[in-house]
Design an enzyme around this catalytic site. Structure first.
Site, PDB file in Angstrom:
ATOM      1  N   GLY A   1       0.778  -1.239   0.000  1.00 42.06           N
ATOM      2  CA  GLY A   1       0.000   0.000   0.000  1.00 42.06           C
ATOM      3  C   GLY A   1       0.804   1.281   0.000  1.00 42.06           C
TER       4      GLY A   1
ATOM      5  N   ASN B   1       1.497   3.022  -2.652  1.00 42.74           N
ATOM      6  CA  ASN B   1       0.778   3.951  -3.533  1.00 42.74           C
ATOM      7  C   ASN B   1      -0.432   4.540  -2.825  1.00 42.74           C
ATOM      8  OD1 ASN B   1       1.904   4.258  -6.367  1.00 42.74           O
ATOM      9  ND2 ASN B   1       2.067   2.041  -6.069  1.00 42.74           N
TER      10      ASN B   1
ATOM     11  N   ARG C   1     -15.253 -15.466  -9.890  1.00 37.12           N
ATOM     12  CA  ARG C   1     -14.805 -14.081 -10.056  1.00 37.12           C
ATOM     13  C   ARG C   1     -16.003 -13.135 -10.075  1.00 37.12           C
ATOM     14  NH1 ARG C   1     -10.068 -12.495 -11.508  1.00 37.12           N
ATOM     15  NH2 ARG C   1      -9.443 -14.452 -12.445  1.00 37.12           N
TER      16      ARG C   1
ATOM     17  N   HIS D   1       0.915   0.532 -13.223  1.00 38.59           N
ATOM     18  CA  HIS D   1       1.704  -0.657 -13.561  1.00 38.59           C
ATOM     19  C   HIS D   1       3.184  -0.269 -13.589  1.00 38.59           C
ATOM     20  CE1 HIS D   1       2.605  -4.577 -15.164  1.00 38.59           C
ATOM     21  NE2 HIS D   1       3.381  -3.993 -16.057  1.00 38.59           N
TER      22      HIS D   1
HETATM   23  C1  GRF Z   1       3.338  -1.318  -7.418  1.00 38.88           C
HETATM   24  O1  GRF Z   1       4.593  -1.514  -8.007  1.00 38.88           O
HETATM   25  C2  GRF Z   1       2.277  -1.227  -8.468  1.00 38.88           C
HETATM   26  O2  GRF Z   1       2.722  -0.628  -9.642  1.00 38.88           O
HETATM   27  C3  GRF Z   1       1.974  -2.673  -8.730  1.00 38.88           C
HETATM   28  O3  GRF Z   1       2.028  -3.275  -7.472  1.00 38.88           O
HETATM   29  C4  GRF Z   1       2.898  -2.543  -6.625  1.00 38.88           C
HETATM   30  C5  GRF Z   1       2.089  -2.158  -5.420  1.00 38.88           C
HETATM   31  O4  GRF Z   1       2.827  -1.493  -4.470  1.00 38.88           O
HETATM   32  N1  GRF Z   1       0.735  -2.806  -9.447  1.00 38.88           N
HETATM   33  P1  GRF Z   1       2.115  -0.841  -3.222  1.00 38.88           P
HETATM   34  O5  GRF Z   1       1.175  -1.897  -2.628  1.00 38.88           O
HETATM   35  O6  GRF Z   1       1.395   0.387  -3.672  1.00 38.88           O
HETATM   36  O7  GRF Z   1       3.243  -0.548  -2.265  1.00 38.88           O
END
Ligand code: GRF
Length: 224
Positions: free
Chosen positions: A13, A15, A66, A110
């Site tokens: 988490g 991000n 799903r 991504h």
């Molecule tokens: C990030 O590198 C994102 O691009 C990918 O998964 C990772 C997640 O990181 N999809 P975080 O959970 O936000 O630390």
């Protein structure tokens, strides 16, 4: 107008954390209505708690299909009042019915320059392949994995002695900058999808960051 967003996570988490900080610093005009994790052990849930945000665990393992999982997910998002869905390290593929329910309002990040290196472990894939330029992409989500129209990309250098971890760290620093920026553009109503392309209203011309040559396009605006 403040954009109500649901943030979906599966792991650490960071991000999510970058988004929370951008909101708290009033750089990002959004409000997190709910943080949802499909993984009960995701560290990102601790981050949500630390910032007193509403959170939910919806464990995909509890659902037979799903579609059944996605229906519960969609309902939780709708109930929270979110208008946009922000995938932040969410490691589940969403069904076409989920995507169409939130069409044009689902973003993903991504850790590669799409369409190269889609799929899992993109950081390691890039390091192992020996690329010299790596990076990250924020894109709208469509029914195919890591495929939808691209909002913003950042390019970072890669070196022969990189592995997935070292390169991943370098990429992550820019994920944390481009994702809040992309969400801010969405909140401002400045993103228009035209077929495969995204037009960012009033975007500047790309230029490399003066401190290290990292190229981000469209360029980050003040505060990001
Ligand atoms: C990030 O590198 C994102 O691009 C990918 O998964 C990772 C997640 O990181 N999809 P975080 O959970 O936000 O630390």
């Amino acid at each position: 107008m403040t954009l109500p967003i649901a943030v979906l996570i599966s792991g650490s988490g960071t991000n999510l954390d970058a988004i929370i900080r951008a909101i708290e610093a009033k750089r990002l005009d959004a409000r997190i209505t709910v943080v949802i994790s499909n993984n009960p052990d995701a560290y990102g849930l601790e981050r949500a708690k630390a910032h007193c945000l509403p959170y939910q665990v919806i464990d995909h393992g509890d659902y037979a299909s799903r579609e059944a999982f996605d229906a519960v997910l969609a309902e939780a998002i709708r109930e929270s009042g979110a208008k946009a869905v922000i995938l932040a390290g969410f490691m589940r593929i969403l069904s076409p019915s989920f995507i169409s329910a939130f069409s044009g309002n689902v973003l993903n990040i991504h850790p590669a320059i799409l369409p190269s290196f889609a799929g899992a472990n993109a950081q390691r894939q890039q390091a192992d392949f020996g690329v010299r330029l790596a990076g990250c992409t924020v894109h709208f989500v469509d029914e195919k994995m890591d495929n939808g129209p691209i909002v913003i990309q950042a390019v970072v250098p890669a070196y022969p002695d990189d592995n997935g971890d070292t390169l991943g760290q370098r990429i992550l620093e820019y994920e944390h900058r481009i994702y809040p920026q992309a969400i801010q553009w969405l909140a401002q109503g400045r993103l228009k999808i035209q077929g495969r392309k995204v037009v960012v209203a009033n975007a500047g011309k790309a230029k490399a960051l003066p401190e290290n040559g990292v190229l981000i396009n469209p360029p980050l605006e003040e505060g990001f």
